[in-house]
Design a protein around this motif. Structure first.
Motif, PDB file in Angstrom:
ATOM      1  N   ARG A  15     -27.216  14.111 -34.871  1.00 29.45           N
ATOM      2  CA  ARG A  15     -26.143  15.080 -35.092  1.00 29.45           C
ATOM      3  C   ARG A  15     -26.584  16.103 -36.127  1.00 29.45           C
ATOM      4  N   HIS A  16     -26.402  17.353 -35.790  1.00 28.30           N
ATOM      5  CA  HIS A  16     -26.712  18.440 -36.709  1.00 28.30           C
ATOM      6  C   HIS A  16     -25.413  19.044 -37.223  1.00 28.30           C
ATOM      7  N   GLN A  17     -25.405  19.412 -38.476  1.00 31.80           N
ATOM      8  CA  GLN A  17     -24.263  20.073 -39.092  1.00 31.80           C
ATOM      9  C   GLN A  17     -24.094  21.453 -38.460  1.00 31.80           C
ATOM     10  N   VAL A  18     -22.860  21.838 -38.137  1.00 33.32           N
ATOM     11  CA  VAL A  18     -22.569  23.177 -37.640  1.00 33.32           C
ATOM     12  C   VAL A  18     -22.158  24.022 -38.839  1.00 33.32           C
ATOM     13  N   VAL A  19     -22.783  25.199 -38.993  1.00 32.53           N
ATOM     14  CA  VAL A  19     -22.522  26.050 -40.157  1.00 32.53           C
ATOM     15  C   VAL A  19     -22.187  27.479 -39.741  1.00 32.53           C
ATOM     16  N   TYR A  49     -26.285  25.402 -35.378  1.00 29.77           N
ATOM     17  CA  TYR A  49     -26.638  24.059 -35.839  1.00 29.77           C
ATOM     18  C   TYR A  49     -27.690  24.170 -36.935  1.00 29.77           C
ATOM     19  N   LEU A  50     -27.438  23.538 -38.067  1.00 27.80           N
ATOM     20  CA  LEU A  50     -28.378  23.548 -39.184  1.00 27.80           C
ATOM     21  C   LEU A  50     -29.480  22.537 -38.905  1.00 27.80           C
ATOM     22  N   GLU A  53     -33.095  22.748 -44.093  1.00 30.24           N
ATOM     23  CA  GLU A  53     -32.748  23.513 -45.283  1.00 30.24           C
ATOM     24  C   GLU A  53     -33.664  23.093 -46.414  1.00 30.24           C
ATOM     25  N   GLU A  84     -20.736  28.120 -44.921  1.00 28.09           N
ATOM     26  CA  GLU A  84     -19.704  27.081 -44.861  1.00 28.09           C
ATOM     27  C   GLU A  84     -20.038  26.078 -43.771  1.00 28.09           C
ATOM     28  N   LYS A  85     -19.825  24.817 -44.068  1.00 28.32           N
ATOM     29  CA  LYS A  85     -19.982  23.784 -43.048  1.00 28.32           C
ATOM     30  C   LYS A  85     -18.719  23.749 -42.202  1.00 28.32           C
ATOM     31  N   ARG A  87     -18.380  21.596 -39.253  1.00 28.35           N
ATOM     32  CA  ARG A  87     -18.147  20.178 -38.936  1.00 28.35           C
ATOM     33  C   ARG A  87     -19.401  19.396 -39.193  1.00 28.35           C
TER      34      ARG A  87
END
Length: 87
Positions: A15-19, A49-50, A53, A84-85, A87
């Protein structure tokens, strides 16, 4: 090569963070221009998708599938105004 079926459970996928990212990009005017018509920097808004970083940059992608990503883009941290994140 892609592996996995459409019904693969999320527990098997990374799962990748959505930003949401607001950042400043350079401007450009091609061809011959009067000196008075200068290009301007532009404000960009991107959602993705992040993937990575670090202290210098983030890498985001519009689409991901298992271990692949579509057209990843690096954005320098110095160009980021807001992140901002989602989800």
């Amino acid at each position: 090569a892609r592996t996995g079926a459409v019904g693969t459970s999320m527990s098997k996928k990374k799962r990748h963070q959505v930003v949401y990212v607001e950042w400043i990009d350079s401007g450009y005017k091609g061809g011959w221009n009067l000196h008075e018509t200068r290009p301007q920097v532009v404000s960009i808004r991107t959602v993705g998708y992040l993937l990575q970083e670090d202290k210098r940059q983030i890498v985001i992608s519009s689409s991901v599938h298992l271990e692949e990503s579509h057209s990843p883009m690096a954005i320098p941290k110095v160009a980021i105004v807001k992140m901002e994140k989602i989800r």
